[in-house]
Design a protein around this motif. Structure first.
Motif, short mmCIF file in Angstrom:
data_model
loop_
_atom_site.label_atom_id
_atom_site.label_comp_id
_atom_site.label_asym_id
_atom_site.label_seq_id
_atom_site.Cartn_x
_atom_site.Cartn_y
_atom_site.Cartn_z
N MET A 1 0.85 -1.16 0.00
CA MET A 1 0.00 0.00 0.00
C MET A 1 0.90 1.23 0.00
O MET A 1 1.85 1.32 0.76
CB MET A 1 -0.90 -0.02 1.25
N ARG A 2 0.59 2.16 -0.85
CA ARG A 2 1.35 3.41 -0.92
C ARG A 2 0.66 4.45 -0.07
O ARG A 2 -0.55 4.64 -0.15
CB ARG A 2 1.46 3.88 -2.36
N VAL A 3 1.44 5.14 0.75
CA VAL A 3 0.90 6.16 1.64
C VAL A 3 1.74 7.43 1.50
O VAL A 3 2.89 7.39 1.09
CB VAL A 3 0.89 5.69 3.10
N LYS A 4 1.13 8.54 1.88
CA LYS A 4 1.78 9.83 1.76
C LYS A 4 1.79 10.51 3.13
O LYS A 4 0.76 10.58 3.80
CB LYS A 4 1.03 10.69 0.75
N ASP A 9 4.94 15.24 2.66
CA ASP A 9 4.44 14.74 1.37
C ASP A 9 5.34 13.69 0.73
O ASP A 9 5.33 13.50 -0.48
CB ASP A 9 4.23 15.89 0.39
N LYS A 10 6.11 12.98 1.57
CA LYS A 10 6.95 11.89 1.07
C LYS A 10 6.08 10.65 0.89
O LYS A 10 5.28 10.31 1.76
CB LYS A 10 8.09 11.61 2.04
N ILE A 11 6.20 9.98 -0.23
CA ILE A 11 5.41 8.79 -0.51
C ILE A 11 6.24 7.56 -0.15
O ILE A 11 7.38 7.41 -0.57
CB ILE A 11 5.00 8.74 -2.00
N GLU A 12 5.63 6.69 0.66
CA GLU A 12 6.28 5.45 1.09
C GLU A 12 5.34 4.28 0.83
O GLU A 12 4.15 4.47 0.59
CB GLU A 12 6.61 5.51 2.58
N PHE A 19 -0.86 -3.27 10.64
CA PHE A 19 -1.87 -2.60 11.45
C PHE A 19 -2.14 -1.18 10.94
O PHE A 19 -3.28 -0.72 10.90
CB PHE A 19 -1.42 -2.56 12.91
N ILE A 20 -1.09 -0.49 10.54
CA ILE A 20 -1.25 0.89 10.05
C ILE A 20 -2.08 0.91 8.77
O ILE A 20 -2.96 1.76 8.61
CB ILE A 20 0.13 1.53 9.82
N ALA A 21 -1.83 -0.03 7.87
CA ALA A 21 -2.59 -0.08 6.62
C ALA A 21 -4.06 -0.38 6.89
O ALA A 21 -4.95 0.22 6.28
CB ALA A 21 -2.00 -1.13 5.69
N LYS A 22 -4.32 -1.28 7.81
CA LYS A 22 -5.70 -1.61 8.14
C LYS A 22 -6.41 -0.41 8.75
O LYS A 22 -7.56 -0.11 8.43
CB LYS A 22 -5.74 -2.79 9.11
N ARG A 23 -5.73 0.31 9.61
CA ARG A 23 -6.32 1.48 10.24
C ARG A 23 -6.62 2.57 9.20
O ARG A 23 -7.67 3.21 9.25
CB ARG A 23 -5.37 2.03 11.30
N LEU A 24 -5.73 2.75 8.24
CA LEU A 24 -5.95 3.76 7.21
C LEU A 24 -7.09 3.38 6.27
O LEU A 24 -7.83 4.24 5.80
CB LEU A 24 -4.67 3.98 6.40
N ARG A 25 -7.24 2.09 5.99
CA ARG A 25 -8.32 1.65 5.11
C ARG A 25 -9.68 1.76 5.79
O ARG A 25 -10.65 2.23 5.19
CB ARG A 25 -8.11 0.19 4.70
N HIS A 30 -7.91 8.82 9.96
CA HIS A 30 -6.54 8.63 10.41
C HIS A 30 -5.59 8.98 9.28
O HIS A 30 -5.84 8.69 8.12
CB HIS A 30 -6.31 7.19 10.86
N THR A 31 -4.52 9.63 9.62
CA THR A 31 -3.54 10.05 8.63
C THR A 31 -2.21 9.36 8.89
O THR A 31 -1.94 8.87 9.99
CB THR A 31 -3.35 11.57 8.66
N TYR A 32 -1.35 9.35 7.89
CA TYR A 32 -0.06 8.69 7.99
C TYR A 32 1.03 9.74 8.15
O TYR A 32 1.02 10.78 7.49
CB TYR A 32 0.21 7.86 6.73
N MET A 33 1.97 9.48 9.06
CA MET A 33 3.12 10.33 9.24
C MET A 33 4.37 9.45 9.15
O MET A 33 4.45 8.40 9.80
CB MET A 33 3.06 11.03 10.59
#
Length: 66
Positions: A1-4, A9-12, A19-25, A30-33
């Motif tokens: 999964m690609r997140v920003k 604004d770095k894409i990883e 767990f982080i991907a599930k929370r974002l979906r 919830h945002t990614y840092m």
């Protein structure tokens, strides 16, 4: 999964089953840092706490009003 990262604004890419991907979906609010921004913020916060001028304002609970 690609997140920003919301700050730099770095894409990883992260694992789809993490767990982080599930929370974002499941919860779009919830945002990614990224790790760099997260560590930078935590270091600066700890430095501000050490100065003694840092106050953490928390919401008062109903028990405090009585």
């Amino acid at each position: 999964m690609r997140v920003k990262c919301v700050i730099c604004d770095k894409i990883e890419s992260i694992e789809d089953e993490s767990f982080i991907a599930k929370r974002l979906r499941n919860r779009p609010i919830h945002t990614y840092m990224c790790h760099d921004c997260s560590s930078r913020i935590s270091e600066k916060t700890k430095a501000r706490i050490d100065t003694g001028n840092f106050r953490l304002y928390r919401a008062q609970s109903e028990k405090d009003d009585w």
